[in-house]
Motif scaffolding. Structure first.
Motif, PDB file in Angstrom:
ATOM      1  N   GLY A   1       0.792  -1.227   0.000  1.00  0.00           N
ATOM      2  CA  GLY A   1       0.000   0.000   0.000  1.00  0.00           C
ATOM      3  C   GLY A   1       0.820   1.270   0.000  1.00  0.00           C
ATOM      4  O   GLY A   1       0.276   2.360   0.213  1.00  0.00           O
TER       5      GLY A   1
ATOM      6  N   ARG B   1      -2.656  -1.663  -4.219  1.00  0.00           N
ATOM      7  CA  ARG B   1      -3.226  -1.344  -2.915  1.00  0.00           C
ATOM      8  C   ARG B   1      -3.333   0.157  -2.628  1.00  0.00           C
ATOM      9  O   ARG B   1      -4.198   0.569  -1.871  1.00  0.00           O
ATOM     10  CB  ARG B   1      -2.407  -2.016  -1.805  1.00  0.00           C
ATOM     11  N   HIS B   2      -2.432   0.957  -3.195  1.00  0.00           N
ATOM     12  CA  HIS B   2      -2.496   2.389  -2.888  1.00  0.00           C
ATOM     13  C   HIS B   2      -3.595   3.053  -3.726  1.00  0.00           C
ATOM     14  O   HIS B   2      -3.737   2.767  -4.921  1.00  0.00           O
ATOM     15  CB  HIS B   2      -1.155   3.061  -3.176  1.00  0.00           C
TER      16      HIS B   2
END
Length: 256
Positions: free
Chosen positions: A121, A151-152
């Motif tokens: 992330g 994820r980010h």
């Protein structure tokens, strides 16, 4: 001599002549087989396929010595103690809030190579040609994006935010990252107005600074508010503190 004896003598003479011709003739010379491989020719090196010629590390010098933060300081804080960035076993890691880390020296035309590893992330970036007299490095420096694409949240904001992108400007074409937590190979080549981004041996972006096309792109982004963005022919290298853990190693540069 009888007729029979004469014939026998002639045949014997011909046989001897034929034997002498074979015995005295030179041995046949071997001719190359066009289909046979040339085993003497150089074979591809195992390191080939990285997008750069084998052995082209000549002329590179370490920008990070692998043991200390010599040659680096926090943005707009030269000489101040550096906290939030640690060096362990040859790896430079952002571990806590501190601010962007930038090189003491400024560079114009260069070939910068580095390895990067992002946390799950995570988000970071490598700035180049950044001035140190603005509020933030990204007001002037262009960013090689470092990101966990999956994820980010920035990974959902468009491909020009993905890893190895020219952040907010050009999406990486054909970029393939390794699994999060493993090491990627990054590379930035800047020569005058021409700039290239590489990821894991593949050139994924190339562009020309200061052209009408470049200026038109800038006008469509947040960078339009900072007139010096991307305009400097020389500036610092920066490692972005974006609030997440990120690691770098084997940072080296060759001035062109």
């Amino acid at each position: 001599m009888t007729r029979t004896a004469a014939i026998r003598t002639s045949l014997l003479s011909l046989a001897c002549s034929a034997w002498l011709l074979v015995a005295c003739s030179p041995a046949p010379t071997a001719t190359p087989d066009a289909a046979a491989p040339d085993t003497a020719s150089p074979q591809p090196d195992a390191a080939a396929g990285t997008g750069a010629p084998v052995g082209d590390e000549a002329g590179f010098v370490p920008l990070f010595d692998g043991a200390t933060l010599t040659g680096w300081h926090l943005y707009r804080k030269p000489g101040a103690p550096v906290s939030g960035w640690s060096v362990v076993d040859g790896v430079l890691t952002r571990t806590a809030a501190s601010g962007d880390l930038i090189s003491d020296r400024a560079f114009g035309d260069f070939d910068l190579r580095f390895e990067w590893k992002i946390s799950p992330g995570g988000n970071s970036g490598v700035f180049y040609r950044a001035a140190e007299d603005e509020e933030a490095a990204y007001w002037t420096g262009i960013e090689y994006q470092i990101l966990d694409n999956e994820r980010h949240p920035d990974g959902r904001n468009g491909p020009d935010r993905h890893a190895a992108a020219v952040y907010g400007m050009y999406a990486p074409d054909g970029a393939r990252t390794v699994p999060v937590g493993e090491w990627n190979q990054g590379r930035i080549v800047a020569r005058g107005a021409h700039v290239e981004h590489w990821l894991n041996g593949v050139k994924v972006a190339g562009y020309e600074l200061w052209t009408p096309e470049w200026k038109a792109r800038v006008a469509q982004t947040k960078f339009k508010d900072w007139p010096r963005y991307g305009m400097l022919p020389k500036g610092h290298i920066g490692l972005q503190d974006h609030g997440d853990e990120v690691s770098y190693r084997n940072i080296r540069i060759k001035e062109l």
